[in-house]
Write an enzyme that holds these catalytic residues in place. Structure first.
Site, PDB file in Angstrom:
ATOM      1  N   LEU A 239      -1.961  -4.231   5.682  1.00  0.00           N
ATOM      2  CA  LEU A 239      -2.473  -3.126   4.866  1.00  0.00           C
ATOM      3  C   LEU A 239      -2.706  -1.861   5.694  1.00  0.00           C
ATOM      4  CD1 LEU A 239      -5.044  -5.118   2.703  1.00  0.00           C
ATOM      5  CD2 LEU A 239      -2.653  -4.604   2.182  1.00  0.00           C
TER       6      LEU A 239
ATOM      7  N   HIS B 184      -1.925   1.548   1.149  1.00  0.00           N
ATOM      8  CA  HIS B 184      -2.420   0.482   0.255  1.00  0.00           C
ATOM      9  C   HIS B 184      -3.857   0.783  -0.179  1.00  0.00           C
ATOM     10  CE1 HIS B 184       0.529  -2.026   2.706  1.00  0.00           C
ATOM     11  NE2 HIS B 184       0.907  -2.296   1.474  1.00  0.00           N
TER      12      HIS B 184
ATOM     13  N   GLY C 103       2.899   1.838  -5.564  1.00  0.00           N
ATOM     14  CA  GLY C 103       3.162   3.049  -4.784  1.00  0.00           C
ATOM     15  C   GLY C 103       4.560   3.565  -5.052  1.00  0.00           C
TER      16      GLY C 103
ATOM     17  N   LYS D  98       6.424   5.193  -3.011  1.00  0.00           N
ATOM     18  CA  LYS D  98       7.370   5.177  -1.876  1.00  0.00           C
ATOM     19  C   LYS D  98       8.540   4.260  -2.254  1.00  0.00           C
ATOM     20  CE  LYS D  98       6.912   2.877   2.006  1.00  0.00           C
ATOM     21  NZ  LYS D  98       8.170   2.089   2.070  1.00  0.00           N
TER      22      LYS D  98
ATOM     23  N   GLN E  14      11.728   0.404  -7.022  1.00  0.00           N
ATOM     24  CA  GLN E  14      10.959  -0.787  -7.411  1.00  0.00           C
ATOM     25  C   GLN E  14      10.049  -0.470  -8.604  1.00  0.00           C
ATOM     26  OE1 GLN E  14       8.889  -3.693  -4.706  1.00  0.00           O
ATOM     27  NE2 GLN E  14       7.144  -2.362  -5.027  1.00  0.00           N
TER      28      GLN E  14
ATOM     29  N   MET F 141       3.753   6.384   4.786  1.00  0.00           N
ATOM     30  CA  MET F 141       3.099   5.195   5.357  1.00  0.00           C
ATOM     31  C   MET F 141       3.829   3.945   4.898  1.00  0.00           C
ATOM     32  SD  MET F 141      -0.901   5.962   5.422  1.00  0.00           S
ATOM     33  CE  MET F 141      -1.503   7.472   6.158  1.00  0.00           C
ATOM     34  N   SER F 142       4.005   3.010   5.841  1.00  0.00           N
ATOM     35  CA  SER F 142       4.701   1.771   5.546  1.00  0.00           C
ATOM     36  C   SER F 142       4.255   0.729   6.565  1.00  0.00           C
ATOM     37  CB  SER F 142       6.218   2.001   5.688  1.00  0.00           C
ATOM     38  OG  SER F 142       6.882   0.769   5.839  1.00  0.00           O
TER      39      SER F 142
ATOM     40  N   ARG G 203       6.069  -1.258   7.935  1.00  0.00           N
ATOM     41  CA  ARG G 203       7.109  -1.382   8.967  1.00  0.00           C
ATOM     42  C   ARG G 203       6.983  -0.321  10.064  1.00  0.00           C
ATOM     43  NH1 ARG G 203       9.863  -3.018   4.228  1.00  0.00           N
ATOM     44  NH2 ARG G 203      10.882  -5.055   4.457  1.00  0.00           N
TER      45      ARG G 203
HETATM   46  O1  PAF Z   1       5.975  -3.441  -2.699  1.00  0.00           O
HETATM   47  C1  PAF Z   1       5.658  -4.558  -2.233  1.00  0.00           C
HETATM   48  O2  PAF Z   1       4.825  -4.675  -1.336  1.00  0.00           O
HETATM   49  C2  PAF Z   1       6.329  -5.804  -2.802  1.00  0.00           C
HETATM   50  O3  PAF Z   1       7.652  -5.557  -3.154  1.00  0.00           O
HETATM   51  C3  PAF Z   1       5.546  -6.425  -3.971  1.00  0.00           C
HETATM   52  C4  PAF Z   1       5.448  -5.492  -5.153  1.00  0.00           C
HETATM   53  C5  PAF Z   1       4.146  -6.799  -3.490  1.00  0.00           C
HETATM   54  C6  PAF Z   1       6.255  -7.703  -4.437  1.00  0.00           C
HETATM   55  O4  PAF Z   1       6.359  -8.630  -3.420  1.00  0.00           O
END
Ligand code: PAF
Length: 293
Positions: free
Chosen positions: A33, A37, A147, A149, A153, A184-185, A187
């Site tokens: 996190l 987040h 989010g 970013k 998705q 922010m990520s 990774r």
């Molecule tokens: O964005 C993410 O962190 C993931 O793709 C999620 C939505 C938690 C599903 O695993």
């Protein structure tokens, strides 16, 4: 904070909270996190009586086993952060609990996954929609915060929610950025100092694209070419996966820039692959996801 690993136990608790009339807000995560987040969680906290956060590194959405193995896992730190934010429930199942032997059902949103992340990470969105549907069924939230970013998705999950009549409100949250613009990520922490320095080029390339579009350029190829040239010059350690301009909400590449569009890119650095985007409404000179707080 209650920490629950067992899906059935989580489901029973959510059912009970709903019966008590509590408004449930949900923030799905894969852990590691960061401030991005925490902003989603704060948004959920402002609206909900009870905030449920999930931490689950979902194996079926990783098309690259090395990416799954490398994905940062910081569970104890995450629990501390969630407690500091006043989160009431953490749902943190194991892969075996989510996908027991015999698991055979997958959810797929068609067409919206044909380009960008979908094209470069085969099976990724099938894994995302499958786990998100399971998480919604287990945590039974009234709303869920995602989010932007991961804009593709967000629109794919929103499509699934509409298509399958799920009783969950999708709440988007703007991308949270470092002071130098890097989105922010989880990774980002994998990047070497030099990759981290060059990674600001993603944000700067998006700004360049936005400026061309706001100055009246309507040919997507010209904008994409200019952005690619910029990325090659400013981030030589990065390999460009894609620079795309797609329509919203159907996420198809456009042949002319008009209406609400997604300006998105992905760049592979030696240590991690990064994505970023702006959402634009050129006619009204509106932009989402650009702001640095
Ligand atoms: O964005 C993410 O962190 C993931 O793709 C999620 C939505 C938690 C599903 O695993």
């Amino acid at each position: 904070m209650q920490i629950i690993a067992e899906p059935k136990k989580m489901q029973l608790l959510s059912e009970q909270l709903r019966r008590e009339g509590k408004l449930l807000g949900f923030v799905p995560t894969m852990g590691a996190l960061h401030e991005g987040h925490l902003r989603l969680i704060r948004k959920a906290r402002r609206e909900a009586d009870v905030v449920i956060v999930s931490i689950f590194v979902n194996p079926i959405q990783f098309n690259d086993p090395e990416d799954l193995a490398k994905y940062p896992r910081t569970f104890n730190e995450d629990v501390y952060k969630l407690e500091m934010e006043g989160v009431q429930i953490l749902f943190a199942p194991t892969a075996e609990q989510m996908y027991p032997p015999g698991f055979s059902t997958f959810v797929e949103v068609q067409n919206l996954d044909r380009y960008m992340e979908g094209a470069h990470r085969p099976g990724h969105f099938r894994g995302v929609t499958t786990v998100v549907l399971k998480l919604f069924n287990i945590t039974k939230p009234h709303f869920a915060v995602f989010g932007l970013k991961d804009a593709q998705q967000y629109y794919i999950v929103k499509r699934m929610v509409e298509d399958l009549n799920l009783d969950v409100e999708m709440v988007p949250h703007e991308t949270v950025r470092e002071p130098d613009g890097l989105a922010m990520s989880s990774r980002n922490r994998l990047l070497s100092p030099e990759s981290r320095r060059q990674a600001t080029a993603l944000y700067r390339a998006l700004k360049l694209g936005k400026e061309m579009i706001f100055s009246g350029e309507r040919d997507p190829w010209k904008v994409k070419d200019e952005m690619r040239r910029f990325l090659k010059r400013e981030a030589p350690l990065g390999e460009i996966d894609y620079v795309e301009i797609a329509s919203i909400p159907d996420l198809q590449p456009v042949s002319e820039i008009e209406g609400k569009i997604l300006l998105a890119l992905a760049v592979k650095f030696p240590e991690a692959r990064l994505i970023d985007n702006f959402i634009l409404l050129p006619e009204d000179r509106l932009v989402w996801n650009e702001r640095i707080d």
